[in-house]
Design an enzyme around this catalytic site. Structure first.
Site, PDB file in Angstrom:
ATOM      1  N   PRO A  99       6.948  -0.088   6.684  1.00 55.50           N
ATOM      2  CA  PRO A  99       6.941  -1.238   7.597  1.00 55.50           C
ATOM      3  C   PRO A  99       6.484  -2.513   6.885  1.00 55.50           C
ATOM      4  O   PRO A  99       5.612  -2.469   6.016  1.00 55.50           O
ATOM      5  CB  PRO A  99       5.962  -0.840   8.701  1.00 55.50           C
ATOM      6  CG  PRO A  99       5.348   0.441   8.300  1.00 55.50           C
ATOM      7  CD  PRO A  99       6.046   0.984   7.109  1.00 55.50           C
ATOM      8  N   VAL A 100       7.108  -3.619   7.257  1.00 58.05           N
ATOM      9  CA  VAL A 100       6.833  -4.907   6.603  1.00 58.05           C
ATOM     10  C   VAL A 100       5.605  -5.560   7.244  1.00 58.05           C
ATOM     11  O   VAL A 100       5.384  -5.433   8.448  1.00 58.05           O
ATOM     12  CB  VAL A 100       8.076  -5.826   6.755  1.00 58.05           C
ATOM     13  CG1 VAL A 100       7.807  -7.210   6.173  1.00 58.05           C
ATOM     14  CG2 VAL A 100       9.271  -5.189   6.070  1.00 58.05           C
ATOM     15  N   ALA A 102       2.492  -4.862   7.246  1.00 60.92           N
ATOM     16  CA  ALA A 102       1.660  -3.916   7.990  1.00 60.92           C
ATOM     17  C   ALA A 102       0.549  -3.328   7.116  1.00 60.92           C
ATOM     18  O   ALA A 102      -0.093  -2.356   7.498  1.00 60.92           O
ATOM     19  CB  ALA A 102       2.536  -2.804   8.558  1.00 60.92           C
ATOM     20  N   GLY A 103       0.371  -3.877   5.921  1.00 66.30           N
ATOM     21  CA  GLY A 103      -0.697  -3.379   5.041  1.00 66.30           C
ATOM     22  C   GLY A 103      -0.315  -2.125   4.287  1.00 66.30           C
ATOM     23  O   GLY A 103      -1.174  -1.444   3.729  1.00 66.30           O
ATOM     24  N   LEU A 104       0.977  -1.802   4.249  1.00 65.55           N
ATOM     25  CA  LEU A 104       1.395  -0.579   3.561  1.00 65.55           C
ATOM     26  C   LEU A 104       2.114  -0.864   2.236  1.00 65.55           C
ATOM     27  O   LEU A 104       2.744   0.018   1.658  1.00 65.55           O
ATOM     28  CB  LEU A 104       2.285   0.274   4.476  1.00 65.55           C
ATOM     29  CG  LEU A 104       1.556   0.912   5.665  1.00 65.55           C
ATOM     30  CD1 LEU A 104       2.527   1.686   6.541  1.00 65.55           C
ATOM     31  CD2 LEU A 104       0.448   1.851   5.205  1.00 65.55           C
ATOM     32  N   GLY A 105       2.030  -2.090   1.785  1.00 58.71           N
ATOM     33  CA  GLY A 105       2.519  -2.398   0.430  1.00 58.71           C
ATOM     34  C   GLY A 105       4.023  -2.489   0.309  1.00 58.71           C
ATOM     35  O   GLY A 105       4.574  -2.248  -0.781  1.00 58.71           O
ATOM     36  N   ALA A 108       5.438  -5.019  -2.470  1.00 61.41           N
ATOM     37  CA  ALA A 108       5.168  -4.560  -3.843  1.00 61.41           C
ATOM     38  C   ALA A 108       6.062  -3.371  -4.185  1.00 61.41           C
ATOM     39  O   ALA A 108       6.590  -3.273  -5.307  1.00 61.41           O
ATOM     40  CB  ALA A 108       3.700  -4.176  -3.989  1.00 61.41           C
ATOM     41  N   ALA A 109       6.275  -2.468  -3.218  1.00 60.96           N
ATOM     42  CA  ALA A 109       7.095  -1.279  -3.491  1.00 60.96           C
ATOM     43  C   ALA A 109       8.545  -1.672  -3.780  1.00 60.96           C
ATOM     44  O   ALA A 109       9.178  -1.107  -4.686  1.00 60.96           O
ATOM     45  CB  ALA A 109       7.024  -0.315  -2.300  1.00 60.96           C
ATOM     46  N   ASP A 150      -2.051  -3.931  -4.648  1.00 62.52           N
ATOM     47  CA  ASP A 150      -0.838  -3.322  -4.087  1.00 62.52           C
ATOM     48  C   ASP A 150       0.139  -2.924  -5.190  1.00 62.52           C
ATOM     49  O   ASP A 150       0.614  -1.782  -5.250  1.00 62.52           O
ATOM     50  CB  ASP A 150      -0.115  -4.302  -3.148  1.00 62.52           C
ATOM     51  CG  ASP A 150      -0.775  -4.402  -1.793  1.00 62.52           C
ATOM     52  OD1 ASP A 150      -1.959  -4.044  -1.689  1.00 62.52           O
ATOM     53  OD2 ASP A 150      -0.105  -4.846  -0.836  1.00 62.52           O
TER      54      ASP A 150
HETATM   55  O1  PMV Z   1      -1.021  -6.400   1.623  1.00 64.31           O
HETATM   56  P1  PMV Z   1      -2.123  -5.795   2.436  1.00 64.31           P
HETATM   57  O2  PMV Z   1      -2.085  -6.127   3.867  1.00 64.31           O
HETATM   58  O3  PMV Z   1      -2.348  -4.343   2.126  1.00 64.31           O
HETATM   59  O4  PMV Z   1      -3.492  -6.527   1.975  1.00 64.31           O
HETATM   60  C1  PMV Z   1      -3.918  -6.462   0.679  1.00 64.31           C
HETATM   61  C2  PMV Z   1      -5.386  -6.414   0.638  1.00 64.31           C
HETATM   62  C3  PMV Z   1      -6.122  -7.721   0.528  1.00 64.31           C
HETATM   63  O5  PMV Z   1      -7.365  -7.381  -0.080  1.00 64.31           O
HETATM   64  C4  PMV Z   1      -6.382  -8.310   1.892  1.00 64.31           C
HETATM   65  C5  PMV Z   1      -5.405  -8.774  -0.310  1.00 64.31           C
HETATM   66  C6  PMV Z   1      -5.320  -8.419  -1.769  1.00 64.31           C
HETATM   67  O6  PMV Z   1      -4.468  -9.013  -2.430  1.00 64.31           O
HETATM   68  O7  PMV Z   1      -6.076  -7.586  -2.273  1.00 64.31           O
END
Ligand code: PMV
Length: 312
Positions: A99-100, A102-105, A108-109, A150
Site C-alpha cells: 500500500p502507498v 502507509a509506512g510499508l516502504g 523504496a521497494a 526504508d
Molecule cells: O516511510 P515511512 O512512513 O515508513 O516513514 C519512515 C520513517 C521516518 O522515520 C518517519 C522517516 C525516515 O525517513 O526515517
C-alpha cells in the site's frame, strides 16, 4: 526476462528519532512485495524503454513520461550509473501490492526493484549498497529529509539496526516475533509527518532532543531483547515508544483506537509504525492469538491486516 521481487517493510522501533541521528529497527515484510520484470523488446529500436505499471495506470514509452516522475527518475539514474554504450529496447513491467503512503516502504521497494531488475538484465548487476543509494536519491526528492532506513531494509531484505549515515547492521533474532500489521486506511505521506515534526522540533529543540534520546534508548533495549529472544520485554517497549510518538504529534485517534483494541485482545504491546498520522500500526502478538488480534482490528475499522513473522 529478468525479475526482481522486493519486500515491504515496517519500522519496529525508532521512527522519526532516526531522522535526528538516533537508532531505529526495521524488518522486511514478505507478505507484500513489488515485482519488476525486464525483457527485451525485439520490435523497437535500441535504447527505447516501454513502461507498464498497471497499478498506477501507466503504459508509456519512457520519453513520454515526465522527467520528474519517480519511475522516469530511477530508470534514468540506473542507466547513468551503468554508463553502457548501448542498450537493447526494453520493456519494464512493474506491479506492487504494497500500500502507498502507509509506512510499508512502497516507494523504496519500487525504486530498488527497478534498479535491481534493470541492472541485472543489462548484465551489470549493481551491489546492494549502490541499489540502496540510488533508491535513496528518489526518497530524498519525495520525502524531504528521509533517514534512509526504508531503502536499506528493502534492499537487504533483512532486519536492520540502522543509524543514519553511519550504520545498517544485521543482528541476531533470538526467537521468532509474531506481528499483526493493521492499516488505518488513511494514507499519510511521509513528507508531511516528517516536516510537521521538524517544525515542532524547531519550536522546542531541547524538549524534542530529550524525547529522541529516550526513543533511542528504547530502541537499544529492544535490540538486546530481540537478540536474547526475550520477546515479552518488547511489548512494554513498544508501548513506551508509542507514548513518545504521541508526544511528538504523529499519532492519530484512529491509530490509537487500533492500538487500544490490539492491547485489549491480548497483544503484548502495540504502536504506530512509520511516519504515523495514519498509515499502519503494529501489534506484538503470539502465534496463538495473532488471528484473533487481526480480526479484532478489522472489526475496529482496520482496512487491512497482515500477520507476519520475524524469524531467526
Ligand atoms: O516511510 P515511512 O512512513 O515508513 O516513514 C519512515 C520513517 C521516518 O522515520 C518517519 C522517516 C525516515 O525517513 O526515517
Amino acid at each position: 526476462m529478468t525479475k526482481s521481487e522486493i519486500p515491504g517493510k515496517i519500522i519496529l522501533f525508532g521512527e522519526h528519532a532516526v531522522v535526528y541521528g538516533r537508532p531505529a529497527i526495521a524488518v522486511p515484510v514478505q507478505q507484500v512485495r513489488c515485482c519488476v520484470e525486464v525483457s527485451d523488446l525485439k520490435e523497437a529500436p535500441p535504447g527505447q524503454i516501454y513502461i507498464q505499471a498497471p497499478d498506477i495506470h501507466l503504459s508509456a514509452w519512457l520519453h513520454e513520461v515526465d522527467e520528474s516522475h519517480p519511475l522516469h527518475r530511477i530508470i534514468q539514474l540506473t542507466l547513468d550509473e551503468l554508463r553502457l554504450t548501448s542498450t537493447p529496447a526494453l520493456k519494464l513491467t512493474i506491479g506492487s501490492n504494497i500500500p502507498v503512503a502507509a509506512g510499508l516502504g512502497s516507494g523504496a521497494a519500487v525504486s530498488v526493484g527497478v534498479v535491481r531488475a534493470l541492472s541485472t538484465h543489462l548484465e551489470a548487476p549493481l551491489p546492494l549498497e549502490r541499489q540502496s543509494a540510488l533508491a535513496f536519491k528518489i526518497e530524498k526528492i519525495h520525502h524531504g529529509t528521509p533517514s534512509g532506513i526504508d531503502n536499506h531494509v528493502v534492499t537487504y531484505g533483512q532486519p536492520l539496526y540502522f543509524i543514519r549515515d553511519r550504520l545498517a547492521e544485521r543482528f541476531t533474532i533470538g526467537a521468532p516475533l509474531t506481528l499483526v500489521i493493521a492499516d488505518t486506511g488513511h494514507p499519510s505521506p511521509t513528507a508531511n509527518a516528517v516536516s510537521g515534526v521538524r517544525s515542532r522540533w524547531e519550536a522546542d529543540r531541547s524538549g524534542f532532543e530529550i524525547i529522541f534520546d529516550t526513543i533511542g534508548q528504547i530502541t537499544d533495549q529492544a535490540r538486546t531483547a530481540i537478540e536474547r529472544g526475550e520477546v515479552d520485554q518488547l511489548g512494554p517497549l513498544m508501548d513506551q515508544n508509542q507514548r513518545l510518538l504521541e508526544q511528538i504529534g504523529v499519532s492519530s485517534p484512529t491509530l490509537e483506537e487500533l492500538i487500544r483494541t490490539a492491547r485489549q485482545r491480548g497483544a503484548n504491546g502495540a504502536k504506530l509504525s512509520g511516519s504515523g498520522m495514519g498509515g499502519n500500526m503494529i501489534a506484538l502478538a503470539s502465534p496463538e492469538n495473532a488471528t484473533d488480534v487481526a480480526h479484532a482490528l478489522e472489526q475496529a475499522g482496520a482496512s487491512r491486516t497482515i500477520i507476519t513473522e520475524v524469524r531467526p
